[in-house]
Scaffold this active site. Structure first.
Site, PDB file in Angstrom:
ATOM      1  N   LYS A 173      36.034  48.453  46.078  1.00 38.02           N
ATOM      2  CA  LYS A 173      37.055  48.954  45.458  1.00 38.02           C
ATOM      3  C   LYS A 173      36.204  49.601  43.758  1.00 38.02           C
ATOM      4  CE  LYS A 173      40.058  49.668  43.010  1.00 38.02           C
ATOM      5  NZ  LYS A 173      39.905  50.609  41.979  1.00 38.02           N
TER       6      LYS A 173
ATOM      7  N   GLU B 245      40.891  40.084  23.021  1.00 42.14           N
ATOM      8  CA  GLU B 245      39.735  40.920  23.042  1.00 42.14           C
ATOM      9  C   GLU B 245      40.691  42.020  23.332  1.00 42.14           C
ATOM     10  OE1 GLU B 245      39.097  41.703  27.356  1.00 42.14           O
ATOM     11  OE2 GLU B 245      37.058  41.121  27.545  1.00 42.14           O
TER      12      GLU B 245
HETATM   13  P1  NAD Z   1      41.535  46.024  35.560  1.00 46.19           P
HETATM   14  O1  NAD Z   1      41.375  44.563  35.515  1.00 46.19           O
HETATM   15  O2  NAD Z   1      42.303  47.099  34.563  1.00 46.19           O
HETATM   16  O3  NAD Z   1      40.451  45.881  36.369  1.00 46.19           O
HETATM   17  C1  NAD Z   1      39.614  46.041  37.192  1.00 46.19           C
HETATM   18  C2  NAD Z   1      39.194  46.125  38.577  1.00 46.19           C
HETATM   19  O4  NAD Z   1      40.456  45.756  38.859  1.00 46.19           O
HETATM   20  C3  NAD Z   1      39.807  48.367  38.875  1.00 46.19           C
HETATM   21  O5  NAD Z   1      39.078  47.975  40.358  1.00 46.19           O
HETATM   22  C4  NAD Z   1      41.635  48.126  39.208  1.00 46.19           C
HETATM   23  O6  NAD Z   1      41.509  49.130  39.949  1.00 46.19           O
HETATM   24  C5  NAD Z   1      41.918  46.486  39.837  1.00 46.19           C
HETATM   25  N1  NAD Z   1      42.822  46.219  39.784  1.00 46.19           N
HETATM   26  C6  NAD Z   1      43.541  46.901  38.745  1.00 46.19           C
HETATM   27  N2  NAD Z   1      45.045  45.607  39.894  1.00 46.19           N
HETATM   28  C7  NAD Z   1      44.859  45.242  41.681  1.00 46.19           C
HETATM   29  C8  NAD Z   1      44.597  44.169  41.367  1.00 46.19           C
HETATM   30  N3  NAD Z   1      46.954  43.946  41.734  1.00 46.19           N
HETATM   31  N4  NAD Z   1      44.637  43.814  42.934  1.00 46.19           N
HETATM   32  C9  NAD Z   1      43.175  44.321  43.097  1.00 46.19           C
HETATM   33  N5  NAD Z   1      43.098  44.846  42.025  1.00 46.19           N
HETATM   34  C10 NAD Z   1      42.989  45.571  40.948  1.00 46.19           C
HETATM   35  O7  NAD Z   1      40.203  45.915  34.336  1.00 46.19           O
HETATM   36  P2  NAD Z   1      39.529  46.663  33.822  1.00 46.19           P
HETATM   37  O8  NAD Z   1      39.801  47.205  32.504  1.00 46.19           O
HETATM   38  O9  NAD Z   1      38.643  47.992  34.899  1.00 46.19           O
HETATM   39  O10 NAD Z   1      38.164  45.796  32.331  1.00 46.19           O
HETATM   40  C11 NAD Z   1      38.594  45.455  31.781  1.00 46.19           C
HETATM   41  C12 NAD Z   1      38.544  44.055  31.754  1.00 46.19           C
HETATM   42  O11 NAD Z   1      37.456  43.582  32.572  1.00 46.19           O
HETATM   43  C13 NAD Z   1      38.263  43.774  30.029  1.00 46.19           C
HETATM   44  O12 NAD Z   1      39.493  42.799  29.853  1.00 46.19           O
HETATM   45  C14 NAD Z   1      36.910  42.782  30.316  1.00 46.19           C
HETATM   46  O13 NAD Z   1      36.800  41.775  30.043  1.00 46.19           O
HETATM   47  C15 NAD Z   1      36.986  42.901  31.549  1.00 46.19           C
HETATM   48  N6  NAD Z   1      35.214  42.759  32.204  1.00 46.19           N
HETATM   49  C16 NAD Z   1      35.072  41.441  32.391  1.00 46.19           C
HETATM   50  C17 NAD Z   1      33.661  40.743  33.065  1.00 46.19           C
HETATM   51  C18 NAD Z   1      32.912  39.765  33.571  1.00 46.19           C
HETATM   52  O14 NAD Z   1      31.820  40.332  33.855  1.00 46.19           O
HETATM   53  N7  NAD Z   1      33.404  38.726  33.071  1.00 46.19           N
HETATM   54  C19 NAD Z   1      32.587  42.137  33.041  1.00 46.19           C
HETATM   55  C20 NAD Z   1      33.502  43.494  32.876  1.00 46.19           C
HETATM   56  C21 NAD Z   1      34.462  43.926  32.477  1.00 46.19           C
END
Ligand code: NAD
Length: 481
Positions: free
Chosen positions: A177, A383
């Site tokens: 996704k 963050e």
């Molecule tokens: P997010 O949690 O908003 O979204 C991540 C993904 O999850 C997207 O593809 C989104 O469409 C999907 N998603 C959202 N709601 C969902 C649900 N209920 N069920 C299933 N999927 C769902 O995060 P973001 O804003 O895209 O990314 C930023 C965040 O990610 C920051 O907090 C960052 O620290 C974290 N991050 C962590 C790492 C790591 O390796 N630890 C790497 C990159 C980003």
């Protein structure tokens, strides 16, 4: 472009490129203008992708191959990704705001993931366990089955490759996704897989709203594993859903990681790490150096040097390869600026930055340095996910380590010192999945990466990650006499 229309992109489902009657508009963050659309998947596409993945697993399209053949396939995918790197870098830079050079590196790193795990595809070996002469006992590793992988927007291509490559190496089928904000470049991984001859159904890539499409994939009865990289609240929602059917997860969540700079640190080395640590990808890095703890003797000097560094950065759109690019969206920019206002209201000292960039219409945030940040402030614990560094003074080693461990996260940590024993004490005490000594982001795709506490669990990268994508089976045989 490739199999796609230049401005409208498609989903890849069960080996076919598929449109939808719904669309996601993709914006260039340096102008906030829409430049492309992509088909937004619906529930029927979730069913098609999951059915194709389930069929691939049941028919053994990957597991019937000799592992050495799978290794060759992964090598070919790596090669195809390399061929797409130039074109992919343009797209990734445009949809995400990052520099073209960094976007190209992301493709090359993605190719490396496939080449690295190609080398492991034929080495997933079980062991023989002695139980006395009346038994023969051995373990073997089976793929999990259908691996659902949910990807964030900050490094969509390489984060996807990081999980996709070991999953395929181990013989899983994968449904990805993609993130709503940066859904285009990631589909080029599907182009590479298709060109390399990956069996249809072994990979689908769907764009669509997380709460709808992501949630449906997570809750799907055919999902055998979930790999999630993203924010803590989304990770928690996914873990709750996965608990219903006890589906195993790998969770890569956020961080609020600290570098600890002692008075004996090499300050040039520290400054190079600060630049990469907090300003690379406009600070939108889960393992960013978002906090800097500095021993009092060098505090004023370090605050001054970080401010000078921030003020000297070139700022612009990704095409010009400046030091600092826009953040991913206007909404993300406004969230970052609002955290800056909160930090000021909490009493942090704004040394430089903290506002939009004059004359640039897109999602630009000035490189920002806050000093005198205390553990009670939101800026210390939460963050920001932007180019904002929080600097805090300390006196003793014990205080430094307590401050470093003083958030709910535990992703990475760093220590800057010439004292080897102190560095090793830090490595023992710092509660993080990886500790950097004298270089932020030291390590590579060969070294395990992941978090503790609210930063998640499970490890990606390195040999260790491969074992997230298999399950162990023990076979115990009674020998008749
Ligand atoms: P997010 O949690 O908003 O979204 C991540 C993904 O999850 C997207 O593809 C989104 O469409 C999907 N998603 C959202 N709601 C969902 C649900 N209920 N069920 C299933 N999927 C769902 O995060 P973001 O804003 O895209 O990314 C930023 C965040 O990610 C920051 O907090 C960052 O620290 C974290 N991050 C962590 C790492 C790591 O390796 N630890 C790497 C990159 C980003």
């Amino acid at each position: 472009m490739l199999n796609q229309q230049p401005k409208h992109w498609l989903n890849f489902i069960g080996g076919a490129w598929v449109d939808s009657d719904r669309r996601i508009e993709v914006r260039d963050p340096s102008t906030d203008q829409v430049f492309a659309t992509i088909a937004s998947a619906g529930s029927e596409h979730v069913e098609q992708a999951m059915a194709a993945a389930r069929r691939t697993v049941q028919q053994g399209a990957l597991t019937r191959q000799r592992p050495a053949e799978r290794a060759e396939l992964l090598h070919r995918i790596g090669g195809e990704i390399r061929k797409l790197a130039e074109e992919g870098a343009e797209v990734a830079s445009r949809e995400n705001g990052k520099s073209v050079n960094d976007a190209r590196d992301e493709f090359l790193e993605s190719a490396r993931y496939f080449e690295y795990y190609a080398g492991m595809a034929d080495k997933i070996e079980g062991k023989s366990i002695p139980l006395g002469e009346d038994y023969i006992d051995f373990t073997c590793y089976e793929p999990q089955g259908v691996s659902v992988q949910i990807v964030p927007w900050n490094f969509p291509v390489s984060i996807c490759a990081r999980s996709l490559a070991p999953a395929l190496a181990a013989g899983n089928a994968v449904v990805v996704k993609s993130p709503e904000l940066s859904p285009l470049a990631i589909t080029l991984l599907a182009v590479a897989c298709e060109r390399a001859g990956l069996p249809a159904g072994a990979l689908s890539v769907l764009a669509g709203p997380g709460r709808e499409i992501g949630a449906a994939l997570v809750a799907h009865q055919d999902t055998n594993q979930i790999v999630f990289t993203g924010s803590v609240p989304t990770g928690q929602a996914i873990m709750r859903s996965a608990a219903e059917r006890a589906v195993p997860c790998v969770m890569e969540l956020g961080g609020k990681s600290a570098a600890v700079a002692f008075a004996d640190a090499d300050l040039d080395q520290l400054m190079a790490s600060v630049q990469g640590g907090i300003f690379f990808n406009a600070g939108q890095v889960c393992s960013a150096m978002s906090r800097l703890l500095v021993q009092r003797e060098i505090y004023d000097e370090v605050v001054g040097r970080v401010a000078e560094l921030a003020q000297g950065l070139s700022i612009g759109g990704g095409r010009d390869n400046p030091d600092l690019t826009p953040v991913v969206s206007m909404q993300q920019r406004d969230g970052i600026l609002s955290m800056c206002r909160d930090a000021e209201a909490d009493g942090a000292r704004l040394v430089t930055g903290g506002y939009p960039v004059d004359g640039l219409p897109g999602a630009f945030v000035q490189p920002t340095v806050f000093a005198d940040v205390t553990p009670q402030m939101r800026l210390f614990c939460e963050e920001v996910f932007g180019p904002v560094i929080a600097i805090t003074p300390f006196d003793s080693e014990a205080e430094a380590f307590e401050l470093a461990n003083g958030t709910d996260y535990g992703l990475v940590a760093g220590v800057f010192t010439r004292d080897l024993s102190r560095a090793l004490r830090a490595a023992q005490v710092l509660e993080a999945g990886q500790v950097f000594v004298n270089e932020w982001f030291a390590g590579g795709i060969e070294t395990p990466f992941g978090g503790n506490r609210l930063s998640g669990y499970g490890r990606e990268k390195g040999q260790e990650a491969l074992y997230s994508y298999v399950r162990t089976k023990n076979v115990a045989i009674r020998v008749s006499r």
